[in-house]
Design a protein around this motif. Structure first.
Motif, PDB file in Angstrom:
ATOM      1  N   CYS A  38     -27.096  37.180  66.103  1.00 27.75           N
ATOM      2  CA  CYS A  38     -27.421  38.065  64.981  1.00 27.75           C
ATOM      3  C   CYS A  38     -28.343  39.167  65.484  1.00 27.75           C
ATOM      4  O   CYS A  38     -29.195  38.934  66.337  1.00 27.75           O
ATOM      5  CB  CYS A  38     -28.104  37.260  63.884  1.00 27.75           C
ATOM      6  N   CYS A  96     -30.846  40.407  64.244  1.00 27.26           N
ATOM      7  CA  CYS A  96     -32.270  40.184  63.944  1.00 27.26           C
ATOM      8  C   CYS A  96     -32.970  39.461  65.084  1.00 27.26           C
ATOM      9  O   CYS A  96     -34.194  39.413  65.119  1.00 27.26           O
ATOM     10  CB  CYS A  96     -32.429  39.400  62.653  1.00 27.26           C
ATOM     11  N   CYS A 117     -30.309  41.528  58.222  1.00 27.01           N
ATOM     12  CA  CYS A 117     -28.948  41.961  58.594  1.00 27.01           C
ATOM     13  C   CYS A 117     -27.919  41.599  57.516  1.00 27.01           C
ATOM     14  O   CYS A 117     -26.827  42.175  57.476  1.00 27.01           O
ATOM     15  CB  CYS A 117     -28.528  41.326  59.917  1.00 27.01           C
TER      16      CYS A 117
HETATM   17 ZN    ZN Z   1     -30.309  37.374  61.433  1.00 28.76          ZN
END
Ligand code: ZN
Length: 432
Positions: free
Chosen positions: A310, A312, A250
């Protein structure tokens, strides 16, 4: 893709539980095994039981690089030498270096965290990892070396320097992951181009770059020139070495492995802890280290932390790329100046190479900042009027970002000395 999905995506509550447990245990060990910390605790009337968990972090004393120097070489070690299997040292500009010691378990942790870092940067067990960081007393290439082996990738421990050999092996060994300083990545990319090596002849997919500040523009530059995904990595030998934090796909900050290190941001002047989202000095408390555990170690690196989730899936907190050093920060005419801010402006403008040097001088009581910038080949052979226009464009942009005036000197392509290690960006000629 994760290396250790369970821990990398752990819930905040579970992570805090682990941190509290580990912190408490570490405080008791430090108190018993490290006289330096025991004395510090006694000076401020603090007992190990006063630290119930991470909410009590601010009660703990800070540790600085000077504390490591004052206790040279082994004074801060919490394990006897019989359990230390590795020593590293960072070069001090003056006097003695700072020494760090690792137990076998510390090396295992380093391998684990660097394996997480490599996977976050897109590597797997089929990767060929060319480690062009220096190997030696400085932690440099070692962490990613262990991480890559732990992951089952193939490691090329080529170390830094010897660009011709780097290029040959990169091509012949089908390197997929390159690890080096960002300035060296650009140097390599330019050199490959000069030597007529096309990107099709290479197998590069991603790069892990760190050990010096770099900008978002420099990332774009590297990604374009090498056709790879470029990831920022963070670490310092006092805390572990490279791999304390890594950027995932990211690219919205580097995940700090909080099951091993607790980060804080402080005001470098008042030493107050600042809320998440504030720019300040990064401070780490290690919670699993056996050789050299450190409480609230002042990194002198300036950054911002983010704790929002996040994309991810990793739940560990993220730090922005390093904005500068709290003690290397240049103060020019009373204004705080970070070389990375200038780099960012230059690369935004285009038509210039990411090679520049800041020269600071003083006449009377007046500081002067000269910025020497390399222009591209195309522009250099262009009309003088275009160069003059570029010069004033840079001058205006710098002045609006830094709030100070500077002298801009455009220089010929390749006239600023290249570096195979950390780039020397600042020449401060003031005697202060
Ligand atoms: Zn991440």
């Amino acid at each position: 893709m994760y290396w250790n999905e369970k821990i990398e995506t752990i819930s905040r509550d579970e992570l805090n539980y682990i941190q509290n447990e580990r912190l408490g245990k570490m405080i008791r060990t430090i108190y018993h095994n490290v006289p330096f910390y025991r004395n510090k605790f006694q000076e401020i009337g603090l007992k190990p039981d006063d630290i119930k968990g991470i909410d009590d972090l601010s009660k703990l004393p800070f540790t600085t690089k000077n504390d490591l120097r004052d206790n040279y070489p082994y004074g801060l070690f919490a394990s006897p030498l019989s359990q230390i299997i590795r020593l590293h040292a960072s070069s001090g500009t003056t006097g003695k270096p700072t020494v760090v010691g690792y137990t076998r378990e510390d090396i295992n942790t380093w391998s684990e965290l660097c394996a997480r870092a490599l996977v976050a940067a897109g590597a797997d067990n089929t990767s060929v990892v060319q480690i062009s960081y220096g190997y030696g007393l400085f932690t440099g290439g070692f962490g990613l070396h262990y991480g890559a082996e732990h992951l089952g990738a193939s490691v090329i421990p080529i170390s830094s320097g010897n660009t011709a050999r780097q290029e040959m092996l990169m091509k012949d060994f089908h390197t997929t992951v390159l690890a080096c300083t960002p300035s060296y990545a650009i140097y390599l990319a330019d050199s490959l181009k000069e030597n007529g090596v096309s990107l099709d002849e290479l197998h590069l997919k991603s790069g892990i770059f760190g050990a010096e500040p770099w900008s978002e523009n420099m990332r774009r530059e590297i990604e374009t020139k090498l056709n790879i995904s470029a990831h920022d990595i963070y670490g310092l030998s006092e805390i572990m070495g490279p791999g304390v934090a890594i950027e995932c796909s990211c690219k919205s900050g580097m995940h700090i492995w909080e099951d091993h290190f607790i980060p804080e941001i402080i005001d470098p002047v008042t030493l107050e802890t600042l809320p998440i989202g504030s720019l300040g000095e990064l401070v780490f408390t290690t919670i699993t280290k056996e050789g050299l555990p450190l409480l609230r170690y002042r990194t002198r690196d300036l950054t911002v932390l983010h704790d929002d989730v996040c994309e991810c899936g990793r739940t560990h907190i993220r730090m922005e790329r390093i904005k500068g050093r709290s003690d290397d920060m240049l103060i020019i005419r009373g204004v705080n100046v970070f070389p990375s801010q200038i780099e960012s402006v230059l690369l935004d403008i285009g038509d210039v190479e990411p090679h520049y040097q800041l020269i600071v001088t003083r006449e009377g009581n007046m500081d002067n900042l000269e910025i020497q910038v390399e222009v591209t080949e195309n522009l250099f052979s262009d009309k003088i009027s275009n160069l003059a226009a570029l010069e004033s464009k840079i001058k205006n942009k710098i002045s609006s970002v830094l709030q100070i005036n500077s002298k801009i000197t455009l220089v010929e392509p390749k006239s600023i000395p290249r570096s195979e290690g950390k780039a020397k960006r600042v020449i401060d000629k003031r005697n202060i």
